[in-house]
Write a protein that holds these residues in place. Structure first.
Motif, PDB file in Angstrom:
ATOM      1  N   TYR A   1     -10.739 -11.006  11.972  1.00 46.86           N
ATOM      2  CA  TYR A   1     -10.511 -10.062  13.075  1.00 46.86           C
ATOM      3  C   TYR A   1      -9.098  -9.485  13.006  1.00 46.86           C
ATOM      4  O   TYR A   1      -8.880  -8.300  13.308  1.00 46.86           O
ATOM      5  N   LEU A   2      -8.152 -10.321  12.609  1.00 45.36           N
ATOM      6  CA  LEU A   2      -6.757  -9.865  12.499  1.00 45.36           C
ATOM      7  C   LEU A   2      -6.627  -8.816  11.403  1.00 45.36           C
ATOM      8  O   LEU A   2      -5.977  -7.774  11.593  1.00 45.36           O
ATOM      9  N   LEU A   3      -7.252  -9.070  10.266  1.00 37.83           N
ATOM     10  CA  LEU A   3      -7.214  -8.096   9.168  1.00 37.83           C
ATOM     11  C   LEU A   3      -7.858  -6.777   9.579  1.00 37.83           C
ATOM     12  O   LEU A   3      -7.329  -5.700   9.295  1.00 37.83           O
ATOM     13  N   TYR A   4      -9.001  -6.862  10.237  1.00 40.32           N
ATOM     14  CA  TYR A   4      -9.699  -5.650  10.671  1.00 40.32           C
ATOM     15  C   TYR A   4      -8.844  -4.840  11.640  1.00 40.32           C
ATOM     16  O   TYR A   4      -8.713  -3.616  11.508  1.00 40.32           O
ATOM     17  N   SER A   5      -8.236  -5.520  12.602  1.00 37.89           N
ATOM     18  CA  SER A   5      -7.426  -4.829  13.610  1.00 37.89           C
ATOM     19  C   SER A   5      -6.171  -4.231  12.995  1.00 37.89           C
ATOM     20  O   SER A   5      -5.789  -3.094  13.320  1.00 37.89           O
ATOM     21  N   LEU A   6      -5.527  -4.988  12.101  1.00 35.47           N
ATOM     22  CA  LEU A   6      -4.322  -4.475  11.443  1.00 35.47           C
ATOM     23  C   LEU A   6      -4.654  -3.290  10.537  1.00 35.47           C
ATOM     24  O   LEU A   6      -3.897  -2.311  10.481  1.00 35.47           O
ATOM     25  N   TYR A   7      -5.775  -3.387   9.837  1.00 38.45           N
ATOM     26  CA  TYR A   7      -6.176  -2.300   8.942  1.00 38.45           C
ATOM     27  C   TYR A   7      -6.420  -1.013   9.728  1.00 38.45           C
ATOM     28  O   TYR A   7      -6.036   0.072   9.293  1.00 38.45           O
TER      29      TYR A   7
ATOM     30  N   SER B   1      10.081   6.015   6.499  1.00 35.31           N
ATOM     31  CA  SER B   1       9.556   6.989   5.554  1.00 35.31           C
ATOM     32  C   SER B   1       8.130   6.600   5.193  1.00 35.31           C
ATOM     33  O   SER B   1       7.726   5.452   5.410  1.00 35.31           O
ATOM     34  N   PRO B   2       7.346   7.514   4.647  1.00 39.72           N
ATOM     35  CA  PRO B   2       5.973   7.169   4.239  1.00 39.72           C
ATOM     36  C   PRO B   2       5.930   5.982   3.277  1.00 39.72           C
ATOM     37  O   PRO B   2       5.031   5.139   3.371  1.00 39.72           O
ATOM     38  N   HIS B   3       6.915   5.905   2.365  1.00 44.76           N
ATOM     39  CA  HIS B   3       6.963   4.781   1.433  1.00 44.76           C
ATOM     40  C   HIS B   3       7.207   3.468   2.167  1.00 44.76           C
ATOM     41  O   HIS B   3       6.571   2.434   1.870  1.00 44.76           O
ATOM     42  N   GLU B   4       8.103   3.467   3.133  1.00 49.93           N
ATOM     43  CA  GLU B   4       8.396   2.251   3.902  1.00 49.93           C
ATOM     44  C   GLU B   4       7.196   1.834   4.745  1.00 49.93           C
ATOM     45  O   GLU B   4       6.942   0.635   4.915  1.00 49.93           O
ATOM     46  N   LYS B   5       6.459   2.812   5.283  1.00 50.02           N
ATOM     47  CA  LYS B   5       5.272   2.495   6.078  1.00 50.02           C
ATOM     48  C   LYS B   5       4.230   1.787   5.219  1.00 50.02           C
ATOM     49  O   LYS B   5       3.616   0.813   5.655  1.00 50.02           O
ATOM     50  N   ARG B   6       4.026   2.290   4.002  1.00 47.28           N
ATOM     51  CA  ARG B   6       3.049   1.671   3.106  1.00 47.28           C
ATOM     52  C   ARG B   6       3.500   0.268   2.717  1.00 47.28           C
ATOM     53  O   ARG B   6       2.696  -0.672   2.677  1.00 47.28           O
ATOM     54  N   LYS B   7       4.774   0.120   2.448  1.00 42.95           N
ATOM     55  CA  LYS B   7       5.300  -1.180   2.047  1.00 42.95           C
ATOM     56  C   LYS B   7       5.183  -2.184   3.192  1.00 42.95           C
ATOM     57  O   LYS B   7       4.818  -3.357   2.984  1.00 42.95           O
ATOM     58  N   PHE B   8       5.459  -1.741   4.409  1.00 45.60           N
ATOM     59  CA  PHE B   8       5.383  -2.618   5.568  1.00 45.60           C
ATOM     60  C   PHE B   8       3.927  -2.994   5.858  1.00 45.60           C
ATOM     61  O   PHE B   8       3.621  -4.151   6.179  1.00 45.60           O
ATOM     62  N   SER B   9       3.020  -2.034   5.739  1.00 42.14           N
ATOM     63  CA  SER B   9       1.597  -2.321   5.949  1.00 42.14           C
ATOM     64  C   SER B   9       1.088  -3.317   4.919  1.00 42.14           C
ATOM     65  O   SER B   9       0.322  -4.234   5.248  1.00 42.14           O
ATOM     66  N   ARG B  10       1.523  -3.161   3.672  1.00 45.17           N
ATOM     67  CA  ARG B  10       1.111  -4.088   2.614  1.00 45.17           C
ATOM     68  C   ARG B  10       1.601  -5.497   2.908  1.00 45.17           C
ATOM     69  O   ARG B  10       0.885  -6.478   2.719  1.00 45.17           O
ATOM     70  N   LEU B  11       2.830  -5.608   3.384  1.00 43.41           N
ATOM     71  CA  LEU B  11       3.402  -6.909   3.715  1.00 43.41           C
ATOM     72  C   LEU B  11       2.593  -7.591   4.816  1.00 43.41           C
ATOM     73  O   LEU B  11       2.228  -8.767   4.704  1.00 43.41           O
ATOM     74  N   ILE B  12       2.293  -6.868   5.878  1.00 43.31           N
ATOM     75  CA  ILE B  12       1.575  -7.451   7.017  1.00 43.31           C
ATOM     76  C   ILE B  12       0.161  -7.853   6.622  1.00 43.31           C
ATOM     77  O   ILE B  12      -0.321  -8.941   6.977  1.00 43.31           O
ATOM     78  N   LEU B  13      -0.537  -7.000   5.873  1.00 42.54           N
ATOM     79  CA  LEU B  13      -1.899  -7.324   5.457  1.00 42.54           C
ATOM     80  C   LEU B  13      -1.923  -8.528   4.517  1.00 42.54           C
ATOM     81  O   LEU B  13      -2.831  -9.365   4.592  1.00 42.54           O
TER      82      LEU B  13
ATOM     83  N   ILE C   1      -6.591  -4.105   1.723  1.00 43.77           N
ATOM     84  CA  ILE C   1      -6.393  -5.553   1.809  1.00 43.77           C
ATOM     85  C   ILE C   1      -6.610  -6.157   0.434  1.00 43.77           C
ATOM     86  O   ILE C   1      -7.695  -6.031  -0.140  1.00 43.77           O
ATOM     87  N   ARG C   2      -5.608  -6.794  -0.096  1.00 40.21           N
ATOM     88  CA  ARG C   2      -5.703  -7.367  -1.429  1.00 40.21           C
ATOM     89  C   ARG C   2      -6.572  -8.627  -1.396  1.00 40.21           C
ATOM     90  O   ARG C   2      -6.342  -9.527  -0.593  1.00 40.21           O
ATOM     91  N   LEU C   3      -7.578  -8.685  -2.287  1.00 38.01           N
ATOM     92  CA  LEU C   3      -8.477  -9.837  -2.347  1.00 38.01           C
ATOM     93  C   LEU C   3      -8.756 -10.169  -3.803  1.00 38.01           C
ATOM     94  O   LEU C   3      -9.294  -9.351  -4.542  1.00 38.01           O
ATOM     95  N   ALA C   4      -8.374 -11.387  -4.211  1.00 31.87           N
ATOM     96  CA  ALA C   4      -8.596 -11.825  -5.588  1.00 31.87           C
ATOM     97  C   ALA C   4     -10.082 -12.069  -5.829  1.00 31.87           C
ATOM     98  O   ALA C   4     -10.798 -12.554  -4.943  1.00 31.87           O
ATOM     99  N   LEU C   5     -10.545 -11.769  -7.030  1.00 31.10           N
ATOM    100  CA  LEU C   5     -11.958 -11.938  -7.355  1.00 31.10           C
ATOM    101  C   LEU C   5     -12.391 -13.394  -7.236  1.00 31.10           C
ATOM    102  O   LEU C   5     -13.535 -13.684  -6.879  1.00 31.10           O
ATOM    103  N   LYS C   6     -11.476 -14.312  -7.515  1.00 27.33           N
ATOM    104  CA  LYS C   6     -11.809 -15.738  -7.439  1.00 27.33           C
ATOM    105  C   LYS C   6     -12.132 -16.158  -6.006  1.00 27.33           C
ATOM    106  O   LYS C   6     -12.803 -17.176  -5.792  1.00 27.33           O
ATOM    107  N   ASP C   7     -11.653 -15.394  -5.015  1.00 27.53           N
ATOM    108  CA  ASP C   7     -11.872 -15.739  -3.609  1.00 27.53           C
ATOM    109  C   ASP C   7     -13.137 -15.097  -3.035  1.00 27.53           C
ATOM    110  O   ASP C   7     -13.498 -15.387  -1.894  1.00 27.53           O
ATOM    111  N   TRP C   8     -13.806 -14.255  -3.827  1.00 22.62           N
ATOM    112  CA  TRP C   8     -14.971 -13.559  -3.313  1.00 22.62           C
ATOM    113  C   TRP C   8     -16.114 -14.525  -3.003  1.00 22.62           C
ATOM    114  O   TRP C   8     -16.860 -14.340  -2.034  1.00 22.62           O
ATOM    115  N   ALA C   9     -16.251 -15.582  -3.817  1.00 20.48           N
ATOM    116  CA  ALA C   9     -17.297 -16.584  -3.553  1.00 20.48           C
ATOM    117  C   ALA C   9     -17.073 -17.261  -2.205  1.00 20.48           C
ATOM    118  O   ALA C   9     -18.032 -17.537  -1.471  1.00 20.48           O
TER     119      ALA C   9
END
Length: 259
Positions: free
Chosen positions: A82-88, A49-61, A99-107
């Protein structure tokens, strides 16, 4: 979706392991491995389902984004990017999951970009810019989503040590055997300089420093100080993260009590 975490992690590690063996940071090399493993098929586990696709994509990313950040080596972080770009680009969710990215990791990301520019790895810079242009990153307060009453002691499988940054190289290079050898050489050199000077100038000033005094002890002290600084920095960061997480859980609990 939790049942496939280990499989997703194993697949990502296998791809990055093959990429690491090439000793390259070129995207075309990564893409060749990606195609050979048919990695894009990871988003075709069957009817969803669309919900499962989003959940699965979130897990992989989420699983792949770990390899883009320290403490992994530069090459593994490049592979993680490269893996993130290709998966996205290949995900089946619509609209695309970010792709979830914490602000503390931006530096760390900006430092990674700076290192890539200085080393003229422009394909690395280009891929990162493409993700930014596509607004692929979702900047958050914490690396993982917090939820009230969630099990906090989640079992974490160990990461491959070969992927890690060699932060202990000074301690590995400067060992006891090397210090002893350097001390012996230093003593012989001191005697040689002293004897040479006494032959050319018998009335030489004894206050003249022919060599650098205490070179070996100073080197040993520097390495020890560096090791202590590493441990202190790591400890402080862990304490800060633990404090932020505890405050977040406390606030979530207060909200639930009010409601």
């Amino acid at each position: 979706m939790d049942f496939c975490r280990k499989q997703v992690k194993a697949d990502c590690e296998e791809l990055l392991r093959r990429f690491q063996q090439t000793q390259s940071v070129r995207f075309e090399i990564f893409a060749r491995i990606w195609r050979k493993m048919a990695f894009s098929q990871i988003f075709q586990p069957g009817s969803q389902s669309p919900h499962e696709k989003r959940k699965f994509s979130r897990l992989i990313l989420d699983m792949a984004s770990v390899f883009f950040l320290p403490p992994f080596s530069f090459q593994i972080r490049v592979g993680g990017l490269y893996l993130l770009y290709s998966l996205y680009q290949c995900q089946s969710a619509s609209p695309s999951e970010q792709i979830r990215l914490a602000l503390k990791d931006w530096a760390d990301v900006k430092m990674f970009e700076k290192d890539a520019i200085e080393a003229q790895h422009f394909d690395v810079v280009y891929i990162l810019k493409q993700l930014m242009f596509c607004k692929a990153f979702h900047f958050t307060a914490m690396p993982s989503q917090l939820a009230y009453n969630r099990k906090r002691n989640v079992e974490r499988s160990p990461m491959d040590e070969k992927f890690m940054e060699r932060v202990s190289r000074p301690q590995e290079l400067i060992n006891i055997e090397l210090l002893d050898e350097m001390s012996n050489i230093h003593q012989h050199y001191d005697k040689l300089k002293t004897s040479t000077l006494s032959l050319t100038s018998p009335q030489s000033d004894p206050s003249i420093n022919l060599i650098r005094k205490n070179l070996v002890p100073q080197l040993r002290k520097t390495v020890i100080d560096f090791y202590k600084w590493q441990k202190k920095k790591s400890s402080r960061r862990a304490e800060l993260l633990a404090f932020i997480k505890s405050k977040a859980y406390e606030q979530a609990a207060e909200v639930c009590v009010i409601l």
